[in-house]
Write an enzyme that holds these catalytic residues in place. Structure first.
Site, PDB file in Angstrom:
ATOM      1  N   HIS A   1     -62.668 -11.752 -38.011  1.00 18.51           N
ATOM      2  CA  HIS A   1     -62.916 -12.900 -38.888  1.00 18.51           C
ATOM      3  C   HIS A   1     -62.649 -12.622 -40.358  1.00 18.51           C
ATOM      4  O   HIS A   1     -62.704 -13.523 -41.180  1.00 18.51           O
ATOM      5  CB  HIS A   1     -64.351 -13.404 -38.725  1.00 18.51           C
TER       6      HIS A   1
HETATM    7  C1  UD1 Z   1     -69.427 -14.791 -43.981  1.00 15.76           C
HETATM    8  C2  UD1 Z   1     -69.589 -13.563 -44.880  1.00 15.76           C
HETATM    9  C3  UD1 Z   1     -69.109 -12.324 -44.137  1.00 15.76           C
HETATM   10  C4  UD1 Z   1     -69.783 -12.189 -42.778  1.00 15.76           C
HETATM   11  C5  UD1 Z   1     -69.558 -13.477 -42.003  1.00 15.76           C
HETATM   12  C6  UD1 Z   1     -70.180 -13.454 -40.631  1.00 15.76           C
HETATM   13  C7  UD1 Z   1     -69.304 -13.979 -47.292  1.00 15.76           C
HETATM   14  C8  UD1 Z   1     -68.432 -13.715 -48.444  1.00 15.76           C
HETATM   15  N1  UD1 Z   1     -68.801 -13.662 -46.083  1.00 15.76           N
HETATM   16  O1  UD1 Z   1     -68.031 -14.978 -43.778  1.00 15.76           O
HETATM   17  O2  UD1 Z   1     -69.419 -11.179 -44.896  1.00 15.76           O
HETATM   18  O3  UD1 Z   1     -69.228 -11.104 -42.089  1.00 15.76           O
HETATM   19  O4  UD1 Z   1     -70.107 -14.570 -42.761  1.00 15.76           O
HETATM   20  O5  UD1 Z   1     -69.881 -14.628 -39.949  1.00 15.76           O
HETATM   21  O6  UD1 Z   1     -70.402 -14.451 -47.453  1.00 15.76           O
HETATM   22  N2  UD1 Z   1     -67.718 -22.232 -40.723  1.00 15.76           N
HETATM   23  C9  UD1 Z   1     -68.075 -23.140 -39.749  1.00 15.76           C
HETATM   24  N3  UD1 Z   1     -69.384 -23.174 -39.371  1.00 15.76           N
HETATM   25  C10 UD1 Z   1     -70.331 -22.374 -39.903  1.00 15.76           C
HETATM   26  C11 UD1 Z   1     -69.955 -21.475 -40.914  1.00 15.76           C
HETATM   27  C12 UD1 Z   1     -68.648 -21.410 -41.305  1.00 15.76           C
HETATM   28  O7  UD1 Z   1     -67.267 -23.867 -39.222  1.00 15.76           O
HETATM   29  O8  UD1 Z   1     -71.497 -22.474 -39.488  1.00 15.76           O
HETATM   30  C13 UD1 Z   1     -66.302 -22.145 -41.115  1.00 15.76           C
HETATM   31  C14 UD1 Z   1     -65.932 -22.993 -42.288  1.00 15.76           C
HETATM   32  O9  UD1 Z   1     -64.643 -23.487 -42.055  1.00 15.76           O
HETATM   33  C15 UD1 Z   1     -65.874 -22.029 -43.433  1.00 15.76           C
HETATM   34  C16 UD1 Z   1     -65.437 -20.745 -42.754  1.00 15.76           C
HETATM   35  O10 UD1 Z   1     -66.005 -20.800 -41.441  1.00 15.76           O
HETATM   36  O11 UD1 Z   1     -65.018 -22.441 -44.446  1.00 15.76           O
HETATM   37  C17 UD1 Z   1     -65.907 -19.502 -43.439  1.00 15.76           C
HETATM   38  O12 UD1 Z   1     -67.325 -19.511 -43.600  1.00 15.76           O
HETATM   39  P1  UD1 Z   1     -67.991 -18.733 -44.838  1.00 15.76           P
HETATM   40  O13 UD1 Z   1     -69.463 -18.846 -44.788  1.00 15.76           O
HETATM   41  O14 UD1 Z   1     -67.339 -19.127 -46.095  1.00 15.76           O
HETATM   42  O15 UD1 Z   1     -67.577 -17.213 -44.593  1.00 15.76           O
HETATM   43  P2  UD1 Z   1     -67.448 -16.350 -43.251  1.00 15.76           P
HETATM   44  O16 UD1 Z   1     -66.005 -16.126 -42.993  1.00 15.76           O
HETATM   45  O17 UD1 Z   1     -68.285 -16.887 -42.148  1.00 15.76           O
END
Ligand code: UD1
Length: 354
Positions: free
Chosen positions: A200
Site C-alpha cells: 500500500h
Molecule cells: C495510512 C498511513 C500509513 C499506514 C496506512 C495503513 C499516513 C501518512 N499513512 O496510509 O503509514 O501504513 O495508513 O493503512 O498517515 N481510504 C479508503 N478508506 C479508508 C481509508 C482510506 O478508501 O478507510 C482510501 C482513500 O482513497 C485515501 C487512501 O485510501 O485517499 C489513502 O488513505 P490515507 O489515510 O491517506 O493513507 P493510507 O495509504 O491508508
C-alpha cells in the site's frame, strides 16, 4: 489524571488497545479520540470490535484528502477538543498523519505528549511517515521506544535521555493476547502453502510500471505458491485506475481483512511479501519469513534479529528469495527483547505514576 488518546488509521488501533486497557486497570480517566483518517468499516470499526477498544468518545471525521488537507483538518478540529477536554496528557501512536497532527496541536497548547513507538527511523525523508516520526518525537515529552535502535536515534537527535523509555512493542502485546483466537479464523480453503501479500505504500502502488511488474511477478509465483492478497483501498484504486486488474487475475485478491483474520493467515503463511511496517514485526514474532518490498526499514531489528529480509524494489530478489523459501532455506530469527506482551503495562506504570 485525565489521559486523552488519539488514533486515526488502521495500524494505530492495535497499538492503542493494550495501552488503553492497562491504564483502565490503573483507574485512569481516559478519552479516546478518532481522527476519522480511516473510516471504512473494514479499515476501522471492525478493529475496534475485535480488539475490544471502546467506541471513540469523539470522532473528528476528517476522512481522506491530500497530506496537507488531512493534517490541517485534524489540527484544526483537534485543537477544539483539547481546549474543551483539558487533558493532563495526550498519547499518540506510530507515524500516521493523525499522530503528527495531534502532537503539534498539543505542543502549541503546552499539553504534554507521550509518543508510543518513538525513535524509529528509515532515514528516508521521501516517506511521509518519516516526517511524521521526526516531528512527533521532537515535540513529545515521553518517548516510548520498541527497540534499542530507537533510543540511539533519539539520542543522536538530541532528545534528553530522561524522556526516552525502552518499553518494548505494544503491537506485540495485542498479538500475544489475540493469538489464541486465530485458530478458529483459518479459512477452510486455505492452501497448505501460500504467500500472503500486502502492498500500500506510495513508493510501490503509485508507481504504475513498478506495480504492474510486481503483479506479473506475483502471478508467476502463484503458479508454485498460491498468492492471497488483501487489497488496501489505495491499492484497489490504483489497480482500477491503471487498468491493472487483468494483471492480477491469477492472484486471490480480497478486501482488507479484520485483525484476527489477517493474523490467522500470517500464522500459516509460507512467506509474507509486504511493504507494511507492523507486519515486519508480527512476522518476526511469529517466526514467519517476511520479504519487505522497500529499500529501507525503520524497523531494522526485524532484519538483524528477526525473519525479515529487505528485498528492495528488485523483482529478481523477490523471485530468488521466494525460491529460497520454497526450498526450505528460510531465515531463522529470534524475538527481540521486551516483545513479550507487557509493553503497555510498562507504559501505563510510567504514565500513571506521573
Ligand atoms: C495510512 C498511513 C500509513 C499506514 C496506512 C495503513 C499516513 C501518512 N499513512 O496510509 O503509514 O501504513 O495508513 O493503512 O498517515 N481510504 C479508503 N478508506 C479508508 C481509508 C482510506 O478508501 O478507510 C482510501 C482513500 O482513497 C485515501 C487512501 O485510501 O485517499 C489513502 O488513505 P490515507 O489515510 O491517506 O493513507 P493510507 O495509504 O491508508
Amino acid at each position: 489524571m485525565h489521559i486523552l488518546h488519539v488514533v486515526g488509521a488502521r495500524p494505530n488501533f492495535m497499538k492503542a488497545a493494550p495501552v488503553y486497557s492497562a491504564l483502565a486497570a490503573r483507574n485512569v480517566r481516559q478519552t479516546l479520540v478518532h481522527s476519522g483518517q480511516h473510516y471504512d468499516f473494514n479499515m476501522s470499526d471492525v478493529f475496534f470490535e475485535q480488539l475490544g477498544l471502546p467506541a471513540p468518545d469523539i470522532n473528528l471525521q476528517v476522512g481522506s484528502g491530500s497530506h496537507a488537507q488531512q493534517t490541517a483538518q485534524i489540527i484544526s478540529r483537534f485543537e477544539a477538543v483539547v481546549l474543551e477536554q483539558k487533558p493532563d496528557l495526550v498519547v499518540v501512536y506510530g507515524d500516521v498523519n493523525s499522530t503528527v497532527a495531534a502532537a503539534l496541536v498539543c505542543a502549541k497548547l503546552l499539553v504534554p505528549v507521550a509518543h508510543v513507538e518513538a525513535g524509529l527511523r528509515s532515514f528516508d525523508r521521501t516517506m511521509p511517515e518519516e516526517i511524521n516520526r521526526l516531528m512527533t518525537d521532537q515535540v513529545s515529552s515521553w518517548l516510548f521506544t520498541p527497540s534499542p535502535d530507537g533510543n540511539e536515534n533519539l539520542k543522536q537527535e538530541g532528545v534528553a535521555p530522561d524522556k526516552i523509555h525502552l518499553v518494548g512493542n505494544v503491537m506485540i502485546d495485542t498479538l500475544v493476547r489475540m493469538l489464541p483466537q486465530t485458530a478458529a479464523r483459518i479459512p477452510s480453503d486455505l492452501p497448505a502453502r501460500f504467500a500472503l501479500v500486502t502492498l500500500h505504500r506510495p513508493s510501490n502502488v503509485d508507481d504504475i510500471p513498478w506495480l504492474s511488474s510486481m503483479l506479473q511477478e506475483l502471478s508467476k509465483i502463484s503458479a508454485e505458491l498460491p498468492v492471497w492478497f488483501p487489497v488496501h483501498p489505495r491499492t484497489r484504486e490504483r489497480l482500477q485506475n491503471a487498468g491493472l486488474n487483468g494483471h492480477a487475475q491469477a492472484l486471490r485478491l480480497m478486501d482488507p481483512l479484520p485483525y484476527l483474520d489477517f493474523l490467522a493467515l500470517q500464522t500459516r503463511a509460507t512467506a509474507v511479501i509486504t511493504d507494511s511496517g507492523g507486519i515486519q514485526e508480527e512476522t518476526t514474532y511469529l517466526g514467519i519469513s517476511c520479504l519487505t518490498v522497500r529499500e529501507n526499514t525503520e524497523r531494522p531489528i526485524t532484519a538483524t534479529m528477526g525473519t525479515n529480509t529487505l528485498v528492495g524494489r528488485r523483482i529478481e530478489r523477490v523471485r530468488d528469495e521466494v525460491q529460497n523459501i520454497l526450498r526450505g532455506d528460510t531465515k531463522k530469527g529470534s524475538i527481540p527483547p521486551l516483545w513479550d506482551g507487557h509493553a503497555a503495562e510498562r507504559i501505563a506504570d510510567i504514565l500513571a505514576g506521573t
